[in-house]
Write an enzyme that holds these catalytic residues in place. Sequence first.
Site, PDB file in Angstrom:
ATOM      1  N   GLN A 285      23.081  19.774 -34.926  1.00  0.00           N
ATOM      2  CA  GLN A 285      23.719  18.540 -35.436  1.00  0.00           C
ATOM      3  C   GLN A 285      25.163  18.424 -34.908  1.00  0.00           C
ATOM      4  OE1 GLN A 285      22.026  20.488 -38.216  1.00  0.00           O
ATOM      5  NE2 GLN A 285      20.221  19.510 -37.413  1.00  0.00           N
TER       6      GLN A 285
ATOM      7  N   ASP B  67      22.947  15.265 -31.312  1.00  0.00           N
ATOM      8  CA  ASP B  67      22.295  14.756 -30.088  1.00  0.00           C
ATOM      9  C   ASP B  67      23.270  14.602 -28.925  1.00  0.00           C
ATOM     10  OD1 ASP B  67      19.941  14.453 -31.628  1.00  0.00           O
ATOM     11  OD2 ASP B  67      20.687  12.529 -32.354  1.00  0.00           O
TER      12      ASP B  67
ATOM     13  N   LYS C 199      23.712  19.298 -26.549  1.00  0.00           N
ATOM     14  CA  LYS C 199      24.064  20.720 -26.695  1.00  0.00           C
ATOM     15  C   LYS C 199      23.020  21.610 -26.033  1.00  0.00           C
ATOM     16  CE  LYS C 199      24.202  20.340 -31.192  1.00  0.00           C
ATOM     17  NZ  LYS C 199      24.134  18.877 -31.377  1.00  0.00           N
TER      18      LYS C 199
ATOM     19  N   GLY D 177      16.549  19.380 -32.654  1.00  0.00           N
ATOM     20  CA  GLY D 177      15.539  19.489 -31.612  1.00  0.00           C
ATOM     21  C   GLY D 177      16.180  19.229 -30.277  1.00  0.00           C
ATOM     22  N   HIS D 178      15.862  20.060 -29.313  1.00  0.00           N
ATOM     23  CA  HIS D 178      16.322  19.727 -27.974  1.00  0.00           C
ATOM     24  C   HIS D 178      15.291  20.155 -26.939  1.00  0.00           C
ATOM     25  CE1 HIS D 178      18.412  23.708 -28.522  1.00  0.00           C
ATOM     26  NE2 HIS D 178      17.703  23.917 -27.455  1.00  0.00           N
TER      27      HIS D 178
HETATM   28  P1  IMP Z   1      18.599  15.823 -42.682  1.00  0.00           P
HETATM   29  O1  IMP Z   1      19.364  16.837 -41.911  1.00  0.00           O
HETATM   30  O2  IMP Z   1      17.155  15.736 -42.295  1.00  0.00           O
HETATM   31  O3  IMP Z   1      18.784  15.977 -44.169  1.00  0.00           O
HETATM   32  O4  IMP Z   1      19.201  14.370 -42.328  1.00  0.00           O
HETATM   33  C1  IMP Z   1      20.507  13.984 -42.731  1.00  0.00           C
HETATM   34  C2  IMP Z   1      21.182  13.150 -41.655  1.00  0.00           C
HETATM   35  O5  IMP Z   1      21.439  13.954 -40.510  1.00  0.00           O
HETATM   36  C3  IMP Z   1      20.346  11.977 -41.142  1.00  0.00           C
HETATM   37  O6  IMP Z   1      21.217  10.918 -40.817  1.00  0.00           O
HETATM   38  C4  IMP Z   1      19.722  12.518 -39.884  1.00  0.00           C
HETATM   39  O7  IMP Z   1      19.376  11.491 -38.970  1.00  0.00           O
HETATM   40  C5  IMP Z   1      20.845  13.373 -39.351  1.00  0.00           C
HETATM   41  N1  IMP Z   1      20.388  14.467 -38.493  1.00  0.00           N
HETATM   42  C6  IMP Z   1      19.819  15.630 -38.859  1.00  0.00           C
HETATM   43  N2  IMP Z   1      19.558  16.403 -37.811  1.00  0.00           N
HETATM   44  C7  IMP Z   1      19.977  15.728 -36.724  1.00  0.00           C
HETATM   45  C8  IMP Z   1      20.024  16.035 -35.330  1.00  0.00           C
HETATM   46  O8  IMP Z   1      19.608  17.100 -34.879  1.00  0.00           O
HETATM   47  N3  IMP Z   1      20.551  15.078 -34.535  1.00  0.00           N
HETATM   48  C9  IMP Z   1      21.057  13.909 -35.026  1.00  0.00           C
HETATM   49  N4  IMP Z   1      21.048  13.592 -36.309  1.00  0.00           N
HETATM   50  C10 IMP Z   1      20.519  14.496 -37.168  1.00  0.00           C
END
Ligand code: IMP
Length: 441
Positions: A223, A13, A16, A40-41
């Site tokens: 991420q 977040d 990017k 997501g953006h």
């Molecule tokens: P997962 O990717 O859904 O398995 O989540 C694992 C961890 O990554 C969690 O703490 C999510 O909140 C974090 N996370 C996954 N995708 C994002 C993102 O795009 N932005 C911020 N945190 C993310």
Amino acid sequence: MPVLVVVGAQWGDEGKGKVTDLLCEQAEVVVRYQGGNNAGHTVENLRGKFALHLVPSGIFNPNVLSVIGNGVVIDPTVLRGEIDGLEGRGVNMRGLKIAGKAHLIMPWHIMLDHVQEARLGKGKIGTTGRGIGPCYADKAARQGVRMQDIIDPAGFRQKVMDTMAAKAEVLAKAYDQDVSHLKEECERYIEAAESLRPYIEDTALLIWNSLREGKSVLLEGAQGTLLDLDHGTYPYVTSSNPVAGYASVGSGIGPTHLSDIWGITKAYTTRVGEGPFPTELTDATGDRLREVGNEFGTTTGRPRRCGWLDLVALRYAARINGFTGLCITKLDVLDSFDTLKVCTKYKWNDKVFDELPPAQHIFSQVEPIYEELPGWKSDITGARSVKDLPDETIDYLNFIVKNVQVPISLISVGPKREEHIKVPHPYAERSQGAQSGYGGY
Ligand code: IMP
């Protein structure tokens, strides 16, 4: 031939989307190399506001090749919905290409994500619930379903149904789940997946050919570094590798092609989900950062945890990724603060750490050591060059450069597209460690 990698330097977040959207003006190929619809953006352009989860930001220019690389995991129903939404608003999908080697998220992955989180109880990861972890786990266990399987419809259906039967057994017996709807869900996924067939390509070859034609390539990470499966705050991480090294694996081009690596960082820090966060502010200052910075997730709408900038973590990200440039985003969010704290070291018992501690249990207990800098107390959203910025803002930026030893390439001073400063020559005279600036791309 420039191949630029854009990587999140924090916990995701970082903004990017805005940076890649700006860079898309120059890139001829844009590639997503890992993650899935956990990312997501929002992209705002002349056509309006768009929330993208899987489709690369290059899609708004029909002459750009927009590649979903082999390192990405794809929920076919989400991608179908995103394509329909974009087409419905007049966006031409001609440039979209999907790697045949990319893995598919299937209904059992989403169910497993939820039940595994529920079983962890208080120790949960705080995932986005999109099935990301179970899909990557199946990929590693060699039980995955891939985009290229769709090319053989009968074989694809058989593979989905066989895998579903095995997963249904686990869900029913180990997790006591009702799996009666799973077959119907799989039919929906098969239909969506088959509709994506026209986009499947050998994308690594397409990128290679583009490189041979001298085209500019942008590799877009999702991420961030501290959510990296290997280098992040394990187990509170995602299940892919956002770091720059994986840009090569997840797109299928050799690492010798990567020419520039930009780390994107907010001027402060946020995190969603569980896990350690040394500079987190659980007080009114944290609430203020959340409110001013509108820190709520694009994908899940969850309020983000907020805190001061952590330079120990940023130095780590610079080292792990080999940043050649930094992009500082949301600098304007700090406009109204009297003073700003920046973490330069951690302490734990009687030890002081300049680097991330060697073990997670220590990292989760460290306390930040701060330096305090004066705020600039003025609106910087109108600044379009470094010299338009107040001295205190320049000092804040120089403090970052001095500590991280990476030059700044881009500064975002507001949410709108035009609210940014390109740094043609990093203000080297005022900072140490400057190597190359924005003009290098
Ligand atoms: P997962 O990717 O859904 O398995 O989540 C694992 C961890 O990554 C969690 O703490 C999510 O909140 C974090 N996370 C996954 N995708 C994002 C993102 O795009 N932005 C911020 N945190 C993310």
